[in-house]
Design a protein around this motif. Structure first.
Motif, PDB file in Angstrom:
ATOM      1  N   LEU A   1       1.035  -1.304   0.290  1.00 50.92           N
ATOM      2  CA  LEU A   1      -0.194  -0.252  -0.372  1.00 50.92           C
ATOM      3  C   LEU A   1       0.850   1.126  -0.040  1.00 50.92           C
ATOM      4  N   VAL A   2       0.232   2.517  -0.204  1.00 50.11           N
ATOM      5  CA  VAL A   2       0.865   3.189  -0.580  1.00 50.11           C
ATOM      6  C   VAL A   2      -0.156   4.688   0.392  1.00 50.11           C
ATOM      7  N   PRO A   3       0.156   5.284   0.728  1.00 44.90           N
ATOM      8  CA  PRO A   3      -0.746   6.348   1.973  1.00 44.90           C
ATOM      9  C   PRO A   3      -1.638   6.928   1.486  1.00 44.90           C
TER      10      PRO A   3
ATOM     11  N   ALA B   1       3.719   5.262   7.789  1.00 42.50           N
ATOM     12  CA  ALA B   1       2.551   6.025   7.147  1.00 42.50           C
ATOM     13  C   ALA B   1       1.577   5.557   6.622  1.00 42.50           C
ATOM     14  N   ASN B   2       1.449   4.044   6.553  1.00 39.27           N
ATOM     15  CA  ASN B   2      -0.204   3.912   5.713  1.00 39.27           C
ATOM     16  C   ASN B   2      -0.801   3.494   6.980  1.00 39.27           C
ATOM     17  N   THR B   3      -0.372   3.203   8.201  1.00 34.75           N
ATOM     18  CA  THR B   3      -1.122   3.054   9.720  1.00 34.75           C
ATOM     19  C   THR B   3      -1.692   4.389   9.968  1.00 34.75           C
ATOM     20  N   VAL B   4      -1.326   5.212   9.761  1.00 30.55           N
ATOM     21  CA  VAL B   4      -1.886   6.972  10.850  1.00 30.55           C
ATOM     22  C   VAL B   4      -2.617   6.943   9.126  1.00 30.55           C
ATOM     23  N   ALA B   5      -2.458   7.303   7.574  1.00 23.32           N
ATOM     24  CA  ALA B   5      -3.468   7.250   6.783  1.00 23.32           C
ATOM     25  C   ALA B   5      -4.610   6.574   6.491  1.00 23.32           C
TER      26      ALA B   5
END
Ligand code: KIV
Ligand code: ZN
Length: 379
Positions: free
Chosen positions: A176-178, A208-212
């Motif tokens: 994944l990407v954000p 970054a993905n988790t935060v997104a």
């Protein structure tokens, strides 16, 4: 127990004891799992995935020991969509199951030798079975980031109908990407059950993905201490928590000042050392050598530190080497109670740099010897 999913509060499911333990070469015994589980509970995570009950007899004993310890966190076992897995999880006294089904065609066909419809039927059947036996069910899609998203939604909807309490979306191989993550979670967070995000770090984007995902509506983050896990690991608890707290000013409810102590415990018990430059918990995360930086730090620590080291239970360290400057050498000398004149200080800096140029980090003993020599010379 800290209760089932609540919209509005970000929750943490820590999987150090399951996905983290799947790190090649790592095996945790009962005492180790118990010690880490106690640390996680004290830190304030909502769910502890204590292991996979079907793995072995030893694993079952460890999960049961964690579940019977009376921790506040919900204790969970990983299970496949098999009634026999639910039975062994029940035997471990867990509160919940992380019920995982493959959802990409690649996994369904190559790994499971099955088809989309059968996977949904099995997920529904086993969710109902687990609910009938009083378990909280988090229905999880493995390899969800490479799955047909409409199929994934139909599986999740069928799971909710069958009684699933929560859903989970796994970026199993970390692709994944954000911006794509945000689109996906904006849609999935509308389904009517809280959804978790589970990210791997193959391209260094797990945090970054988790935060997104959380910002787009995910209710719960799956994380591991120190980011340990298969291959490049999982989203790291300390990185996700501190990004939310420090950058987004979100109160996570996690006792951040205990993060470093738990990181050390997990590193010791798993035998996995941290890279010096690992965010938050690496040796160098709050260590400074460069003269310009130390000069700035002495004026205001915000110049070169995005957070106070004490926030995560750490201390700032100034080390000397070829990048040292007057400010850092003077600071280090002051700590030893050594007062040098301007001229002496300049001499000491020259000698520190000479040693640094030889590829050495200048130790406390080195500095004291240099200072003794310079101060004994009449200037
Ligand atoms: O990364 C993953 O897909 C997982 C599942 C097996 C839950 O850890
Ligand atoms: Zn995983």
């Amino acid at each position: 127990m800290r209760g089932i999913a609540l919209f509005g509060k970000i929750r943490f499911l820590d999987t150090t004891l399951r996905d983290g333990e799947q790190t090649p070469g790592v095996s945790l015994g009962m005492d180790e799992k118990l010690a880490i589980a106690q640390g996680l509970d004290a830190l304030g995570v909502d769910v502890i995935e204590a292991g996979s009950a079907m793995t072995s007899e030893g694993e079952r004993l460890s999960i049961k020991a964690v579940a019977d310890f009376g921790l506040e966190a919900e204790i969970c076992s990983y299970v496949r969509a098999l009634a026999t897995d639910i039975d062994v999880a029940l035997g471990c006294d867990v509160d919940s199951v992380h019920l995982v089904v493959p959802v990409s065609d690649l996994h369904i066909q190559c790994k499971l030798k099955s088809d989309r419809k059968s996977v949904i039927n099995k997920a529904v059947e086993v969710t109902e079975y687990a609910k009938d036996h009083g378990l909280i069910v988090e229905l999880s899609g493995e390899d969800a980031s490479r799955a047909d998203q409409d199929y994934l939604v139909s599986l999740y909807k069928a799971g909710i109908e069958a009684g699933a309490d929560r859903l989970a979306f796994c970026d199993t191989v970390g692709v994944l990407v954000p911006e794509v993550t945000a689109d996906i979670f904006s849609r999935l967070s509308q389904l009517g059950a809280p959804i978790s995000v589970h990210c791997h770090n193959d391209f260094g984007m797990a945090t970054a993905n988790t935060v997104a995902a959380l910002r787009a509506g995910a209710a719960q983050a799956h994380v591991t201490v120190n980011g340990i896990g298969e291959r490049a690991g999982n989203a790291s608890l300390e990185e996700v928590v501190m990004a939310l707290e420090s950058i987004y000013k979100i109160n996570t409810g996690i006792k951040c000042q205990d993060i470093y102590q738990l990181s050390r415990l997990v590193s010791r018990m798993t035998g996995l050392p941290m890279a010096p430059n690992k965010a938050i918990v690496g040796e160098n995360a709050f260590t400074h050598e460069a003269g310009i930086h130390v000069h700035g730090l002495l004026a205001d620590t915000k110049t070169y530190e995005p957070m106070h080291p004490e926030t995560v239970g750490r201390k700032r360290r100034i080390v000397l080497g070829k990048h040292a400057g007057r400010a850092s050498v003077e600071l280090a000398l002051r700590e030893f109670g050594i007062l040098a004149s301007e001229q002496q200080l300049a001499q000491i800096v020259v000698r520190v740099k000479e040693l640094g140029d030889k590829g050495k980090r200048v130790s406390d003993a080195d500095l004291q010897t240099i200072a003794d020599i310079v101060l004994s010379i009449q200037m």
